[in-house]
Motif scaffolding. Sequence first.
Motif, PDB file in Angstrom:
ATOM      1  N   MET A  72      33.404  12.926  19.109  1.00 60.84           N
ATOM      2  CA  MET A  72      33.876  14.225  19.542  1.00 60.84           C
ATOM      3  C   MET A  72      34.317  14.142  21.006  1.00 60.84           C
ATOM      4  SD  MET A  72      31.940  17.805  19.164  1.00 60.84           S
ATOM      5  CE  MET A  72      32.914  19.254  19.104  1.00 60.84           C
ATOM      6  N   LEU A  73      35.488  14.679  21.302  1.00 59.81           N
ATOM      7  CA  LEU A  73      36.019  14.637  22.651  1.00 59.81           C
ATOM      8  C   LEU A  73      35.423  15.747  23.512  1.00 59.81           C
ATOM      9  CD1 LEU A  73      39.815  14.069  21.903  1.00 59.81           C
ATOM     10  CD2 LEU A  73      38.094  12.372  22.519  1.00 59.81           C
ATOM     11  N   LYS A  74      35.201  15.428  24.779  1.00 66.90           N
ATOM     12  CA  LYS A  74      34.726  16.419  25.736  1.00 66.90           C
ATOM     13  C   LYS A  74      35.931  16.854  26.569  1.00 66.90           C
ATOM     14  CE  LYS A  74      31.237  17.133  29.244  1.00 66.90           C
ATOM     15  NZ  LYS A  74      30.094  16.548  29.946  1.00 66.90           N
ATOM     16  N   PRO A  75      36.237  18.156  26.631  1.00 65.52           N
ATOM     17  CA  PRO A  75      37.408  18.600  27.396  1.00 65.52           C
ATOM     18  C   PRO A  75      37.216  18.378  28.892  1.00 65.52           C
ATOM     19  CG  PRO A  75      36.216  20.476  26.491  1.00 65.52           C
ATOM     20  CD  PRO A  75      35.545  19.241  25.977  1.00 65.52           C
ATOM     21  N   GLY A  76      38.338  18.381  29.616  1.00 69.64           N
ATOM     22  CA  GLY A  76      38.290  18.187  31.058  1.00 69.64           C
ATOM     23  C   GLY A  76      39.434  18.895  31.753  1.00 69.64           C
ATOM     24  N   PHE A  77      39.392  18.892  33.059  1.00 68.12           N
ATOM     25  CA  PHE A  77      40.388  19.552  33.891  1.00 68.12           C
ATOM     26  C   PHE A  77      40.745  18.666  35.079  1.00 68.12           C
ATOM     27  CE2 PHE A  77      37.848  22.796  31.895  1.00 68.12           C
ATOM     28  CZ  PHE A  77      38.768  23.756  31.512  1.00 68.12           C
ATOM     29  N   VAL A  78      41.984  18.753  35.507  1.00 75.87           N
ATOM     30  CA  VAL A  78      42.405  18.237  36.801  1.00 75.87           C
ATOM     31  C   VAL A  78      42.733  19.475  37.614  1.00 75.87           C
ATOM     32  CG1 VAL A  78      44.103  16.878  38.076  1.00 75.87           C
ATOM     33  CG2 VAL A  78      43.343  16.126  35.839  1.00 75.87           C
ATOM     34  N   TYR A  79      42.380  19.462  38.891  1.00 78.26           N
ATOM     35  CA  TYR A  79      42.585  20.644  39.712  1.00 78.26           C
ATOM     36  C   TYR A  79      42.952  20.246  41.141  1.00 78.26           C
ATOM     37  CZ  TYR A  79      37.914  19.567  41.425  1.00 78.26           C
ATOM     38  OH  TYR A  79      36.833  18.926  41.975  1.00 78.26           O
ATOM     39  N   MET A  80      43.558  21.193  41.857  1.00 75.36           N
ATOM     40  CA  MET A  80      43.870  20.995  43.270  1.00 75.36           C
ATOM     41  C   MET A  80      43.294  22.155  44.067  1.00 75.36           C
ATOM     42  SD  MET A  80      47.664  19.407  43.642  1.00 75.36           S
ATOM     43  CE  MET A  80      48.559  19.320  42.100  1.00 75.36           C
ATOM     44  N   MET A  81      42.640  21.803  45.158  1.00 72.53           N
ATOM     45  CA  MET A  81      42.070  22.769  46.084  1.00 72.53           C
ATOM     46  C   MET A  81      42.818  22.646  47.412  1.00 72.53           C
ATOM     47  SD  MET A  81      39.417  23.990  44.297  1.00 72.53           S
ATOM     48  CE  MET A  81      38.538  24.913  45.545  1.00 72.53           C
ATOM     49  N   ALA A  82      42.931  23.758  48.132  1.00 70.80           N
ATOM     50  CA  ALA A  82      43.556  23.772  49.457  1.00 70.80           C
ATOM     51  C   ALA A  82      42.846  24.821  50.304  1.00 70.80           C
ATOM     52  CB  ALA A  82      45.044  24.091  49.338  1.00 70.80           C
ATOM     53  N   ASN A  83      43.145  24.832  51.599  1.00 70.57           N
ATOM     54  CA  ASN A  83      42.552  25.867  52.445  1.00 70.57           C
ATOM     55  C   ASN A  83      43.575  26.926  52.862  1.00 70.57           C
ATOM     56  OD1 ASN A  83      43.995  24.641  54.504  1.00 70.57           O
ATOM     57  ND2 ASN A  83      42.205  23.885  55.592  1.00 70.57           N
ATOM     58  N   ARG A  84      44.854  26.634  52.639  1.00 67.97           N
ATOM     59  CA  ARG A  84      45.948  27.569  52.928  1.00 67.97           C
ATOM     60  C   ARG A  84      47.225  26.954  52.383  1.00 67.97           C
ATOM     61  NH1 ARG A  84      45.145  24.469  57.231  1.00 67.97           N
ATOM     62  NH2 ARG A  84      46.934  23.603  58.341  1.00 67.97           N
ATOM     63  N   ARG A  85      48.287  27.737  52.364  1.00 71.65           N
ATOM     64  CA  ARG A  85      49.585  27.232  51.927  1.00 71.65           C
ATOM     65  C   ARG A  85      49.989  26.049  52.810  1.00 71.65           C
ATOM     66  NH1 ARG A  85      54.089  30.240  49.474  1.00 71.65           N
ATOM     67  NH2 ARG A  85      55.810  28.779  49.467  1.00 71.65           N
ATOM     68  N   ASN A  86      50.389  24.964  52.169  1.00 69.03           N
ATOM     69  CA  ASN A  86      50.808  23.741  52.841  1.00 69.03           C
ATOM     70  C   ASN A  86      49.724  23.095  53.699  1.00 69.03           C
ATOM     71  OD1 ASN A  86      53.456  23.675  51.761  1.00 69.03           O
ATOM     72  ND2 ASN A  86      54.047  25.267  53.207  1.00 69.03           N
TER      73      ASN A  86
END
Length: 97
Positions: free
Chosen positions: A1-15
Amino acid sequence: MLKPGFVYMMANRRNGPIYIGSTSDLIQRVYQHRNRLIEGFTKTYHCCLLVWFKAYDDIQEARDAERRMKKWNRPWKIKRIENGNPDWRDLWPDIIA
């Protein structure tokens, strides 16, 4: 059985500084970043805004995507964020709703 996952990006402000990570529990991991519970880049640079994420059926797929994305140059990362989130809005409210 596969375990789902996520890739994500965090930032502190635009650019601002961009952090790329992967996880099997996006809500828990973003909560940890937002509350500076994880030592490292996101705590040092106050990256507490979830600006992009993508779900995968398999956590290993997400980890592989994270490794590839970490090699991208900055303009590619910014383009990925702005394609789905042009204002760099914090997506945290969307994932906890």
